[in-house]
Design a protein around this motif. Structure first.
Motif, PDB file in Angstrom:
ATOM      1  N   PHE A 117      39.596  34.837  39.950  1.00  0.00           N
ATOM      2  CA  PHE A 117      40.095  35.612  41.074  1.00  0.00           C
ATOM      3  C   PHE A 117      39.195  35.498  42.289  1.00  0.00           C
ATOM      4  O   PHE A 117      39.644  35.523  43.426  1.00  0.00           O
ATOM      5  CB  PHE A 117      40.256  37.082  40.679  1.00  0.00           C
ATOM      6  CG  PHE A 117      41.580  37.355  40.042  1.00  0.00           C
ATOM      7  CD1 PHE A 117      41.666  37.741  38.716  1.00  0.00           C
ATOM      8  CD2 PHE A 117      42.740  37.197  40.762  1.00  0.00           C
ATOM      9  CE1 PHE A 117      42.898  37.968  38.131  1.00  0.00           C
ATOM     10  CE2 PHE A 117      43.977  37.423  40.184  1.00  0.00           C
ATOM     11  CZ  PHE A 117      44.048  37.814  38.866  1.00  0.00           C
ATOM     12  N   ALA A 118      37.889  35.376  42.021  1.00  0.00           N
ATOM     13  CA  ALA A 118      36.948  35.293  43.122  1.00  0.00           C
ATOM     14  C   ALA A 118      37.186  34.064  43.970  1.00  0.00           C
ATOM     15  O   ALA A 118      36.899  34.060  45.162  1.00  0.00           O
ATOM     16  CB  ALA A 118      35.514  35.285  42.588  1.00  0.00           C
ATOM     17  N   GLY A 120      39.709  33.135  45.130  1.00  0.00           N
ATOM     18  CA  GLY A 120      40.755  33.382  46.110  1.00  0.00           C
ATOM     19  C   GLY A 120      40.442  34.453  47.132  1.00  0.00           C
ATOM     20  O   GLY A 120      41.272  34.769  47.962  1.00  0.00           O
ATOM     21  N   LEU A 121      39.255  35.009  47.078  1.00  0.00           N
ATOM     22  CA  LEU A 121      38.950  36.059  48.034  1.00  0.00           C
ATOM     23  C   LEU A 121      38.799  35.511  49.446  1.00  0.00           C
ATOM     24  O   LEU A 121      38.161  34.485  49.644  1.00  0.00           O
ATOM     25  CB  LEU A 121      37.651  36.753  47.650  1.00  0.00           C
ATOM     26  CG  LEU A 121      37.787  37.937  46.702  1.00  0.00           C
ATOM     27  CD1 LEU A 121      36.439  38.567  46.485  1.00  0.00           C
ATOM     28  CD2 LEU A 121      38.743  38.980  47.269  1.00  0.00           C
ATOM     29  N   PRO A 122      39.366  36.211  50.393  1.00  0.00           N
ATOM     30  CA  PRO A 122      39.265  35.729  51.768  1.00  0.00           C
ATOM     31  C   PRO A 122      37.839  35.854  52.293  1.00  0.00           C
ATOM     32  O   PRO A 122      37.163  36.849  52.040  1.00  0.00           O
ATOM     33  CB  PRO A 122      40.212  36.646  52.549  1.00  0.00           C
ATOM     34  CG  PRO A 122      40.367  37.848  51.728  1.00  0.00           C
ATOM     35  CD  PRO A 122      40.163  37.443  50.300  1.00  0.00           C
ATOM     36  N   VAL A 123      37.438  34.814  53.026  1.00  0.00           N
ATOM     37  CA  VAL A 123      36.094  34.801  53.594  1.00  0.00           C
ATOM     38  C   VAL A 123      35.909  35.948  54.570  1.00  0.00           C
ATOM     39  O   VAL A 123      34.827  36.524  54.698  1.00  0.00           O
ATOM     40  CB  VAL A 123      35.842  33.461  54.318  1.00  0.00           C
ATOM     41  CG1 VAL A 123      34.422  33.381  54.802  1.00  0.00           C
ATOM     42  CG2 VAL A 123      36.164  32.309  53.404  1.00  0.00           C
ATOM     43  N   LEU A 125      36.707  38.918  54.521  1.00  0.00           N
ATOM     44  CA  LEU A 125      36.249  40.163  53.931  1.00  0.00           C
ATOM     45  C   LEU A 125      34.736  40.176  53.763  1.00  0.00           C
ATOM     46  O   LEU A 125      34.071  41.170  53.986  1.00  0.00           O
ATOM     47  CB  LEU A 125      36.923  40.363  52.572  1.00  0.00           C
ATOM     48  CG  LEU A 125      36.491  41.626  51.843  1.00  0.00           C
ATOM     49  CD1 LEU A 125      36.966  42.843  52.601  1.00  0.00           C
ATOM     50  CD2 LEU A 125      37.036  41.639  50.436  1.00  0.00           C
ATOM     51  N   LEU A 155      30.579  28.880  44.736  1.00  0.00           N
ATOM     52  CA  LEU A 155      30.089  28.966  43.356  1.00  0.00           C
ATOM     53  C   LEU A 155      31.175  29.289  42.320  1.00  0.00           C
ATOM     54  O   LEU A 155      31.244  28.624  41.289  1.00  0.00           O
ATOM     55  CB  LEU A 155      28.966  30.003  43.293  1.00  0.00           C
ATOM     56  CG  LEU A 155      27.889  29.781  42.233  1.00  0.00           C
ATOM     57  CD1 LEU A 155      27.405  28.348  42.249  1.00  0.00           C
ATOM     58  CD2 LEU A 155      26.731  30.713  42.494  1.00  0.00           C
ATOM     59  N   PRO A 156      32.026  30.267  42.561  1.00  0.00           N
ATOM     60  CA  PRO A 156      33.053  30.544  41.536  1.00  0.00           C
ATOM     61  C   PRO A 156      33.885  29.320  41.195  1.00  0.00           C
ATOM     62  O   PRO A 156      34.092  29.004  40.026  1.00  0.00           O
ATOM     63  CB  PRO A 156      33.914  31.640  42.172  1.00  0.00           C
ATOM     64  CG  PRO A 156      33.039  32.282  43.167  1.00  0.00           C
ATOM     65  CD  PRO A 156      32.134  31.222  43.692  1.00  0.00           C
ATOM     66  N   ILE A 159      31.742  26.793  39.232  1.00  0.00           N
ATOM     67  CA  ILE A 159      31.533  27.181  37.846  1.00  0.00           C
ATOM     68  C   ILE A 159      32.787  26.910  37.033  1.00  0.00           C
ATOM     69  O   ILE A 159      32.751  26.349  35.935  1.00  0.00           O
ATOM     70  CB  ILE A 159      31.157  28.679  37.743  1.00  0.00           C
ATOM     71  CG1 ILE A 159      29.787  28.908  38.380  1.00  0.00           C
ATOM     72  CG2 ILE A 159      31.139  29.129  36.304  1.00  0.00           C
ATOM     73  CD1 ILE A 159      29.353  30.350  38.348  1.00  0.00           C
TER      74      ILE A 159
END
Lengths: 283, 311, 389
Positions: A117-118, A120-123, A125, A155-156, A159
């Motif tokens: 999920f990480a 896909g987090l918007p930058v 934010l 990194l996410p 990994i």
């Protein structure tokens, strides 16, 4: 009682109308796709480029003009950011991926989901609080710390990708090494790493490509004009409307885009066209 | 005991290799070497990812500003930002724009076009396939700034688009900003969906399709009744990924229009930037960013739920 | 009439010839099994008959029409695939009814037919399950049911039993035989398992390297193989092969095999054969007997040492080293024999097979028994016998 036409009379249709239609539509679509590129290529070799496209007044001056100290500097900054991000995220990601793949880690399954999920987090934010943090730490206006941020963002994904490549290496190989007395570092470096080299290069190149085009992070975190990477340079170029700059703008953007496009195709060739349509697709 | 053997008929996914290794070592405890391996990555993530994330959740409920008195002496304002959002007409517009952008360019645009392209590509002549594929993929690989620049030039008055449509003096970025930006985004990102669907198509079991053909199903029938249903998991995954990544589109829009003209292309991602760094409203800006994430999470849950419910 | 005919059919993939000059006729309601090692072209032939692949040249006919240009759905055939090819996202009921649904048949009729077929195949309880929730045998039955519901003129089956375990396979063999007896549909059945071929087929076609080796009834293939390949392929354990030399002795042909001199008068030698003199002698393990158990002293004998003993319960396979060759024999179960024992073997001279060493073709026996025509072509085209219930 069978009718037997001469064997040679059976002729199969060479081109079906469906196939013709299909290929035509594809070609039309690709023409539409090429349209925006036309300006870039034509203007870059045009001495009198504007926004429109016309027969170019052929010249290489645009390229010569942008490869000034300023131009080079921005490209160099982009290279720095991309390399640093790529190296940091791939290296740290590899270690973490190895542990996640080969070792027991508590709550691993949930952890992997969180990591997924990480990606896909918007930058957007993260940038505001990071900016604040950097103010407090005094980390603003540094290429290295900007790379750190980019690496953390990459990194996410790194990994996740690396873990899947490490998972694919048969465990027996490492077990054999352990039986022969190898410690974990030796096993990882001598046994697993050579076999996951393709995965390492994929990840390194992917993170490189992503950081090469980084725009918003350096925009916010690094205000030093000497540290301006190419995307920001191009953006500021665009703000300076003047007839004489179009060609140079185009030339610079072309130069900037080229390495990444080449890298991508080099990468896909290594995987026998897995990311293009060269092979591997069944008809 | 081969941990990679999978299920009994050998068809299951490979199991986690660590299950085998750790059976040789301590069964259910964290080895010190694991910690060592995980530490650098964890540190970086904590510091620059999870840290800011947590901080963001706090910031969103404050009235911190970029400069001025409130940059030092800010306070927790509870739901004030939320109230402000409810009355902020620009935010409402921004929300609306974001949804149109998302649904039009991403959910419908990229998925449908990506699927159409994948379907057309599969049986096409090899040469056509490679060259068309290359063009579409280059659009995706080229740095976002360059893509923005190309489309800026394309849609300008005097640009190629005007030329093609016979309206050479129209600045399409002024007349139809959201449309242009959406199409540019679609142009740029469709490669991803196309590749994903192409991979799924090539993994379709050929004998199932042959069976359908023998049973008398036309090509269209085979597509609707066999191919698409079998590809459903991929379609849902694609929707999920496309939604998440398109939600945070910033560079493309910002470089092309800076959110304008006026606020006509100020999607939420742009609005966050504007609030935080143009209007110096760090707290409020973060709050809007949280709203963005919430929307993304809502969509994700929708898709994941759909994927899980259908057997 | 739902007969099938292949005339001069070739299939080339680039430079590779997958099917080479196939001429084969299948009679109405016949159950023809096509068997051979992998890569022999049997599946390719099936696919060409189904219309999934095009022959490079040659004609394929179903009934009395040439179907080369006819698309699969119009050929009125049904196929059971090796991996069953069930629609994974549909229930069993939907799988079975798919064909009828796209033909827009009335709902009532669809339900009736599906339920009836399910009942016949024992699938009634499974109608609402999806393929993933079925066992291998159940999936196979659904595949068969789906094919039967098409009421085809020709039934094509591509190794349908290969993925089942041994006991299930035996049961399904019986099922397929029963279904064929009941519905009487012309069947083209492909397998690599010669036991399946022998038990299911009314006629068997053996292919190798794209070429048809022999087409005949199972007994004929067993007793009168047309060449060494067929002889070695049919029958397990495999036929024993030994080098043999033709020696004329006083005008009467003789064969030197190991230390024996055998009478070759039963065979038809033509001019080419006599020029060659180099042959292969074949004898099936059950025709290699223990002298002690053979009352007739005129049988040729050999002495040897036992190298391997394999008791399989109903019989014992004994491998005997004779001079510098090995012979495998099938003996009755309890022999009391041990490794290393010296033993005398008697060969059943009535069941000798002889092959030309170079062409590998079988030499025909002179007709004192009802046998093959005395020609030396390798393909025995026999008129089909109607499948009798």
């Amino acid at each position: 009682m069978m009718q037997t036409p001469a064997v040679t009379e059976i002729r199969y249709p060479v081109v079906t109308s469906a196939a013709l239609l299909r290929n035509t539509i594809l070609i039309l679509i690709s023409l539409v796709f090429i349209a925006p590129f036309i300006w870039l290529i034509l203007a870059s070799i045009d001495a009198h480029a504007g926004w429109g496209i016309h027969l170019p007044d052929l010249t290489l001056d645009n390229f010569r003009a942008v490869l000034t100290r300023l131009g080079f500097n921005a490209l160099e900054n982009s290279l720095y950011l991309a390399l640093a991000t790529s190296i940091i995220s791939t290296a740290l990601g590899y270690l973490a991926a190895y542990a996640l793949s080969r070792r027991y880690v508590p709550w691993k399954h949930s952890l992997m989901l969180v990591i997924l999920f990480a990606t896909g987090l918007p930058v957007s934010l993260l940038l505001v609080p990071t900016y604040q943090m950097y103010v407090v730490f005094g980390w603003l206006d540094s290429r290295f710390t900007t790379s750190l941020f980019l690496a953390a963002g990459a990194l996410p994904f790194a990994i996740w990708m690396l873990k899947s490549f490490i998972d694919a290496v048969p465990l027996e190989l490492e077990e054999a090494a352990v039986v022969e007395g190898a410690g974990i570092w030796q096993t990882m470096l001598r046994v697993t790493m050579p076999l996951t080299l393709p995965g390492l290069s994929v990840t390194a190149i992917y993170t490189f490509i992503a950081a090469w085009g980084a725009f918003i992070a350096p925009l916010i975190l690094d205000g030093d004009p000497d540290h301006e990477p190419a995307p920001l340079a191009i953006f500021h170029f665009m703000g300076n409307h003047g007839e004489f700059l179009f060609g140079q703008l185009a030339a610079y953007s072309l130069l900037f885009s080229l390495p990444v496009v080449l890298l991508y195709f080099a990468l896909s060739r290594q995987f026998s066209g897995a990311f293009t349509f060269g092979g591997g697709l069944k008809g | 005991m081969n941990a990679l053997a999978g299920t009994a008929d050998g068809l299951g996914p490979p199991q986690d290799p660590s299950i085998a290794l750790s059976s040789q070592q301590d069964r259910q405890s964290l080895h010190w070497t694991s910690l060592l391996l995980l530490t650098p990555a964890t540190l970086l993530l904590l510091l620059l990812f999870l840290g800011p994330l947590a901080y963001a959740f706090y910031l969103g409920f404050t009235n911190m500003e970029l400069i001025g008195p409130r940059s030092q002496h800010y306070s927790f304002t509870g739901a004030a930002n939320i109230l402000r959002m409810m009355q902020d007409h620009t935010l409402h517009k921004s929300l609306w724009l974001t949804l149109i952008f998302l649904v039009g360019s991403a959910i419908i645009g990229q998925s449908v076009l990506g699927m159409v392209l994948a379907l057309l590509m599969q049986p096409a002549i090899r040469l056509v396939r490679i060259s068309v594929g290359a063009i579409i993929i280059v659009a995706w690989v080229v740095p976002e700034v360059a893509a923005a620049l190309m489309w800026y030039a394309f849609a300008q008055s005097g640009g190629t688009l005007g030329l093609l449509l016979g309206q050479p003096n129209t600045d399409f970025l002024s007349t139809h900003p959201l449309l242009i930006v959406s199409v540019a985004n679609l142009w740029r990102h469709v490669a991803f969906s196309m590749l994903m669907f192409a991979a799924a198509l090539s993994n379709l079991p050929p004998d199932v399709l042959e069976a359908a053909e023998i049973e008398g199903a036309s090509a269209w029938r085979r597509l609707i009744s066999i191919k698409l249903p079998i590809m459903r998991p991929t379609i849902v995954t694609n929707l999920l990924l496309v939604t998440i990544s398109n939600l945070s589109t910033f560079t493309l829009i910002y470089v092309m229009t800076q959110g304008g003209p006026g606020t006509d292309t100020t999607t939420l991602a742009i609005y966050v930037y504007l609030q935080a760094f143009s209007f110096n409203q760090l707290g409020y800006g973060t709050a809007v960013a949280l709203l963005l994430v919430a929307i993304g999470a809502a969509f994700s849950m929708l898709f994941v739920h759909n994927a899980r419910v259908t057997p | 009439m739902a007969s099938v005919q292949f005339q001069g059919v070739h299939k080339r993939f680039g430079l590779l010839s997958a099917v080479d000059d196939l001429n084969l006729e299948i009679g109405d309601s016949e159950f023809l099994v096509v068997v051979g090692p992998s890569g022999c072209g049997k599946s390719t032939t099936l696919r060409m008959l189904a219309g999934l692949d095009r022959p490079t040249s040659g004609l394929i006919s179903i009934g009395d029409r040439v179907v080369n240009l006819v698309p699969p759905k119009a050929r009125d055939v049904a196929v059971v695939f090796q991996n069953y090819a069930l629609y994974p996202h549909m229930t069993v009921r939907e799988n079975l009814s798919f064909g009828m649904r796209i033909r827009h048949e009335p709902r009532a009729r669809i339900n009736h037919e599906v339920n009836e077929m399910a009942r016949q195949l024992g699938l009634s309880a499974l109608l609402d399950r999806k393929p993933a929730a079925l066992s291998g045998g159940e999936r196979q039955r659904v595949a068969v049911g789906r094919a039967l519901l098409r009421r085809p003129q020709v039934f094509l089956m591509d190794e349908p039993l290969s993925n089942l375990d041994a006991t299930l396979r035996v049961r399904m063999r019986g099922e397929l035989s029963r279904l064929h007896a009941q519905f009487g549909i012309t069947t083209f059945y492909v397998t690599h398992d010669q036991i399946e071929a022998m038990t299911l087929g009314s006629r068997i076609a053996i292919m190798r390297g794209g070429r048809l080796q022999q087409v005949a009834r199972p007994e004929t293939l067993y007793d009168e193989p047309a060449n060494m390949f067929v002889a070695g392929f049919i029958g397990a354990p495999r036929m024993n092969f030994l080098p043999a030399r033709l020696v004329g002795s006083g005008g009467r042909p003789c064969l030197d095999v190991l230390s024996l001199r055998l009478d070759g008068a039963a065979f038809h030698f033509d001019a080419d054969h006599i020029a060659t003199t180099s042959f292969v002698f074949g004898m099936r393990p059950e025709d290699v007997r223990w002298s002690r158990q053979v009352p007739d002293p005129s049988w040729p004998r050999l002495r040897g040492v036992i190298e391997i003993i394999e008791p399989v319960g109903s019989e014992t396979y004994v491998t005997v080293r004779v001079e510098d060759a090995r012979l495998l024999a099938r003996f009755p179960p309890r022999t009391g024999l041990q490794l290393g024992d010296e033993i005398e073997l008697s060969l059943d001279q009535a069941h000798i097979h002889l092959f030309d060493a170079k062409t590998e073709r079988a030499l025909p026996r002179l007709p004192q028994t009802a046998g093959a025509p005395g020609n030396d072509s390798i393909v025995h085209l026999q008129r089909t016998s109607r499948w009798q219930d």
